[in-house]
Design an enzyme around this catalytic site. Structure first.
Site, PDB file in Angstrom:
ATOM      1  N   LYS A  76       4.184 -18.160 -32.349  1.00  0.00           N
ATOM      2  CA  LYS A  76       4.159 -19.303 -31.425  1.00  0.00           C
ATOM      3  C   LYS A  76       2.928 -19.224 -30.501  1.00  0.00           C
ATOM      4  CE  LYS A  76       7.701 -21.570 -33.053  1.00  0.00           C
ATOM      5  NZ  LYS A  76       8.994 -21.005 -33.246  1.00  0.00           N
TER       6      LYS A  76
HETATM    7  C1  PLP Z   1      10.477 -21.282 -33.560  1.00  0.00           C
HETATM    8  C2  PLP Z   1      11.353 -22.451 -33.330  1.00  0.00           C
HETATM    9  C3  PLP Z   1      12.623 -22.346 -32.750  1.00  0.00           C
HETATM   10  C4  PLP Z   1      13.361 -21.065 -32.535  1.00  0.00           C
HETATM   11  O1  PLP Z   1      12.692 -20.049 -31.995  1.00  0.00           O
HETATM   12  P1  PLP Z   1      12.963 -18.546 -32.459  1.00  0.00           P
HETATM   13  O2  PLP Z   1      12.281 -17.763 -31.384  1.00  0.00           O
HETATM   14  O3  PLP Z   1      12.330 -18.378 -33.800  1.00  0.00           O
HETATM   15  O4  PLP Z   1      14.425 -18.309 -32.485  1.00  0.00           O
HETATM   16  C5  PLP Z   1      13.316 -23.510 -32.453  1.00  0.00           C
HETATM   17  N1  PLP Z   1      12.805 -24.707 -32.736  1.00  0.00           N
HETATM   18  C6  PLP Z   1      11.611 -24.860 -33.319  1.00  0.00           C
HETATM   19  C7  PLP Z   1      11.100 -26.232 -33.590  1.00  0.00           C
HETATM   20  C8  PLP Z   1      10.848 -23.737 -33.657  1.00  0.00           C
HETATM   21  O5  PLP Z   1       9.675 -23.890 -34.269  1.00  0.00           O
END
Ligand code: PLP
Length: 378
Positions: A187
């Site tokens: 991210k």
């Molecule tokens: C990455 C993501 C999540 C969840 O995050 P995690 O840290 O992987 O649990 C939720 N929604 C979207 C759109 C994502 O890309």
């Protein structure tokens, strides 16, 4: 980092870690307190300063969404309006509370929730809306808040893609009801795994701080000072969803580098837009990076018939691509809740392709990816 053999693979996404993150992790290891403690408190304070209101750190973005929903009182018998075109984490977080995720349609241009579609999906059970900031853009968020205001609904923003994006002069998360971020490895900033909940709602804050520690009431402050409470009460279901000091150390270092990391994503995405401007068949989903920090770089390819073939031809040429996302209303678990057709989602999805984007790409990589895409399409 040296690739050992074969042509270089341009990866779709990756973690980008520097010396600051490595030093921060070593410092936590040296102190030999790896669980939730001072490093988490410092990361939360730094996030709070950035957002201008409190942030509560948890183990991942999915947990952030689930705890936020629960703290807002959403559970069995309730429904949450959510775009079908999202990572399954959004849907799983809703169904984990016992509530039903009701798949909604998107705007074709931005691939974000279409506020005009909400009315026909709503029922007497609808309690909340979960807009998803697809690729980093917030779409028509103000109209979604206006709709929620008219109908007395909570808004839990899935801002997993949008850390750093600025909306109406403020960072995403600084305003609005509740925003949830993911700090997973790829991210916009990462804490290895991790996530946070940002809100001004004191009751929600109190509930998520307890729920992340097995529902043990008021344990957060004790943990931060290295002394957990042993004589406690539990009045609500909780989970082991807290963040560790190891994760927080990485996250804090990444937060300090946010301008550098965001700027690089913006430069690279803008370079894609310039390079693609001569290809009328290929339309970037995001195109203005003044305020948006792009997390991924999806394009829509007009009339694309064989995405798998295209992806494997590109892979053979050393370019990894992605698909974001298979619409959730087509998944077995959620198909039974689909209320009406989702014509935009269904027409956009087969034509979506995500091109590589991460801060460690070189300027030359962008032109290279675009030319490999052109060849693979012709
Ligand atoms: C990455 C993501 C999540 C969840 O995050 P995690 O840290 O992987 O649990 C939720 N929604 C979207 C759109 C994502 O890309």
């Amino acid at each position: 980092m040296a690739e050992v053999t074969g042509p270089r693979l341009i990866r779709l996404s990756k973690s980008c870690i520097g010396d600051a993150e490595k030093r921060a992790v070593m410092a936590v290891l040296d102190r030999e307190h790896l669980g939730m403690g001072a490093a988490v408190q410092q990361f939360e304070e730094a996030l709070g300063a950035y957002f201008g209101r409190p942030a509560v750190c948890v183990v991942n973005g999915t947990a952030a969404l689930q705890l936020a929903l629960q703290a807002a009182g959403i559970g069995e018998e309730d429904e949450v309006l959510v775009p079908s075109l999202t990572y399954v984490a959004s849907f799983q977080a809703i169904s984990a509370t016992g509530a039903i995720p009701v798949a909604c349609d998107i705007d074709a241009g931005s691939c974000t929730l279409n506020p005009s579609d909400l009315g026909q999906r709503m029922s007497v059970r609808t309690k909340a809306i979960m807009p998803v900031h697809y690729a980093g853009g917030v779409g028509r968020l103000d109209e979604i808040y206006a709709f929620a205001g008219r109908h007395g609904l909570r808004v839990i923003e899935d801002a997993a893609h949008a850390f750093g994006t600025v909306h109406q002069g403020s960072p995403v998360g600084a305003k609005g009801d509740i925003a949830c971020f993911s700090f997973d490895g790829i991210k916009n900033i990462t804490s290895g795994e991790g996530g946070c909940i940002v809100t001004s709602d004191q009751e929600v804050l109190r509930r998520v701080r307890d729920a992340r520690l097995l529902g043990v009431e008021n344990d957060t402050l004790a943990r931060f000072s290295g002394a957990r409470s042993w004589d406690f009460d539990v009045t609500a279901q909780g989970w082991r969803y807290h963040m560790s000091n190891l994760m927080a150390a990485i996250g804090h270092a990444q937060l300090s580098r946010r301008a550098e990391l965001a700027g690089r994503r913006q430069q690279l995405a803008a370079a894609y837009v310039r390079r693609l401007s001569n290809s009328p068949r290929i339309r970037p989903i995001l195109s203005d990076f003044g305020a948006v920090v792009p997390h991924i770089f999806p394009v829509r390819i007009d009339g694309l018939a064989d995405r798998n073939g295209l992806r494997s031809r590109m892979k053979d040429q050393g370019v990894e691509t992605g698909v974001h996302y298979r619409p959730n209303h087509t998944l077995s678990l959620y198909a039974r809740h689909a209320r009406a057709p989702l014509p935009v989602t269904e027409s956009v999805y087969p034509e979506l392709l995500t091109l590589p984007l991460h801060p460690d790409l070189a300027d030359d990589d962008i032109g290279h990816v675009v030319s490999i895409l052109g060849q693979a399409l012709s």
